[in-house]
Design a protein around this motif. Structure first.
Motif, PDB file in Angstrom:
ATOM      1  N   PHE A  16     -15.216  36.170  19.041  1.00  0.00           N
ATOM      2  CA  PHE A  16     -14.370  35.542  18.643  1.00  0.00           C
ATOM      3  C   PHE A  16     -14.411  33.739  19.362  1.00  0.00           C
ATOM      4  O   PHE A  16     -14.967  32.747  18.566  1.00  0.00           O
ATOM      5  N   ASN A  17     -14.850  33.816  20.188  1.00  0.00           N
ATOM      6  CA  ASN A  17     -15.023  32.747  20.873  1.00  0.00           C
ATOM      7  C   ASN A  17     -16.157  32.089  20.519  1.00  0.00           C
ATOM      8  O   ASN A  17     -16.893  30.451  19.924  1.00  0.00           O
ATOM      9  N   PHE A  77      -6.782  35.388  21.877  1.00  0.00           N
ATOM     10  CA  PHE A  77      -5.537  35.582  21.953  1.00  0.00           C
ATOM     11  C   PHE A  77      -4.667  34.128  21.536  1.00  0.00           C
ATOM     12  O   PHE A  77      -4.148  33.721  20.159  1.00  0.00           O
ATOM     13  N   ALA A  78      -5.098  33.170  22.007  1.00  0.00           N
ATOM     14  CA  ALA A  78      -4.931  31.916  21.237  1.00  0.00           C
ATOM     15  C   ALA A  78      -5.314  31.700  19.803  1.00  0.00           C
ATOM     16  O   ALA A  78      -4.414  31.516  18.640  1.00  0.00           O
ATOM     17  N   ARG A 134       4.689  42.253  20.690  1.00  0.00           N
ATOM     18  CA  ARG A 134       3.576  43.634  20.637  1.00  0.00           C
ATOM     19  C   ARG A 134       3.232  43.406  21.865  1.00  0.00           C
ATOM     20  O   ARG A 134       2.563  43.809  22.648  1.00  0.00           O
ATOM     21  N   PHE A 135       3.141  41.388  22.081  1.00  0.00           N
ATOM     22  CA  PHE A 135       1.900  41.055  23.683  1.00  0.00           C
ATOM     23  C   PHE A 135       3.333  41.286  24.651  1.00  0.00           C
ATOM     24  O   PHE A 135       2.583  42.251  25.957  1.00  0.00           O
ATOM     25  N   ALA A 195      -7.866  43.756  26.186  1.00  0.00           N
ATOM     26  CA  ALA A 195      -8.616  42.580  26.892  1.00  0.00           C
ATOM     27  C   ALA A 195      -7.619  41.459  27.752  1.00  0.00           C
ATOM     28  O   ALA A 195      -7.615  40.994  28.707  1.00  0.00           O
ATOM     29  N   VAL A 196      -6.876  41.114  26.302  1.00  0.00           N
ATOM     30  CA  VAL A 196      -5.384  39.786  27.006  1.00  0.00           C
ATOM     31  C   VAL A 196      -4.747  40.260  28.100  1.00  0.00           C
ATOM     32  O   VAL A 196      -4.381  39.467  28.873  1.00  0.00           O
TER      33      VAL A 196
END
Length: 310
Positions: free
Chosen positions: A39-40, A68-69, A102-103, A119-120
């Motif tokens: 993603f990054n 996440f963001a 959910r988080f 992972a977060v």
């Protein structure tokens, strides 16, 4: 994001949503971190190159926070839908709410089966990152669903507290400053500087979404209607004012460099340098953010990172 939008070939093509990268079925923790890294790499190249300066053991944690963001941002801007129809605000709000629930549920449980959140959650618990920062972040993402503009700079700062300043706060435990509380203002200022840089670079794209992040009082002061999308002398004056405001934030953030371990300081310096260069690029293209997207080339990013790793 506004995937598939055809525009001037020299203008920005907004990236496609991260959700198309999600695998089906369960993933391991390593696979979750690999997904966050992807993603990054695809969507946050400045952050991605800056993380290369960090010790390898910490890089994947930064990727997790970015993912996440990014994932929440994609929910707000566009949920992939059948037939490419516009997704009603109510559906996006519900999806964002579900993502947040959910988080926090997974965080309380200490584990997650979600390919991104696995992972977060691991990163947040490993560094004991303040969960309030995530609540503030999600609040600002929710604001993007209904708030189209901000009247004053203070109003925008209230939004940026959750969309930008908290990112600096989330990063601090990973960067390990010598004094967390003393370094906090610099971290927040740098997060806000990055965000304001994005706002100035992406005025045209944000108008496509029906949003204006330049404070309305500033636009009125300089006699500018951003929806005209014209580079007039008045618009140039407005941009010069906002760029100087942004550079003040960058200068303020520099005070925090000395409080960081050497590798962390190099990472933050790299991000600081690369992001602030976008302001230079805007100036170099005569403030025309409507037909050309100001960006720092991959070659420039690679050269800076290589120089810091010597």
């Amino acid at each position: 994001m506004l995937s598939g939008l055809l525009r001037n070939p020299f203008a920005r093509r907004p990236p496609t949503p991260t959700t198309h990268l999600l695998p089906e079925g369960p993933v391991t923790l390593d696979e979750s971190y690999d997904l966050c890294r992807e993603f990054n790499k695809r969507h946050g190249t400045t952050y991605y190159w800056s993380t290369k300066v960090l010790p390898r053991i910490k890089q994947h944690h930064v990727h997790a926070l970015y993912a996440f963001a990014r994932y929440a941002d994609d929910i707000v801007d566009e949920i992939p839908s059948q037939g490419g129809r516009d997704v009603p605000v109510e559906e996006r709000a519900a999806a964002l709410h579900d993502f947040g629930d959910r988080f926090f549920a997974d965080l309380d449980a200490g584990r997650s089966d979600d390919p991104v959140l696995k992972a977060v959650v691991h990163t947040v618990r490993a560094f004991d990152i303040d969960t309030d920062t995530f609540r503030r972040f999600l609040r600002s993402m929710e604001m993007d669903l209904t708030v189209e503009s901000y009247e004053t700079w203070d109003d925008l700062l209230d939004y940026m507290d959750g969309s930008a300043a908290v990112i600096g706060e989330m990063m601090l435990p990973i960067l390990e400053p010598t004094d967390h509380e003393q370094s906090l203002p610099s971290a927040r200022d740098l997060g806000n500087a990055f965000q304001l840089t994005n706002f100035l670079r992406d005025i045209d794209e944000d108008l496509d979404r029906g949003r204006q992040y330049v404070p309305l009082e500033d636009s009125r002061r300089f006699g500018v209607d951003l929806t005209d999308r014209r580079v007039t002398p008045e618009f140039v004056s407005l941009m010069q004012f906002e760029i100087e405001r942004c550079r003040e934030l960058y200068r303020s953030a520099e005070a925090g460099f000395a409080m960081l371990p050497p590798r962390s300081a190099k990472c933050v310096r790299a991000a600081h340098t690369l992001y602030s260069r976008i302001l230079d690029k805007i100036e170099e293209q005569q403030y025309d953010v409507f037909t050309s997207r100001a960006s720092v080339s991959t070659a420039e990013k690679a050269r800076l990172v290589a120089s810091l790793l010597r």
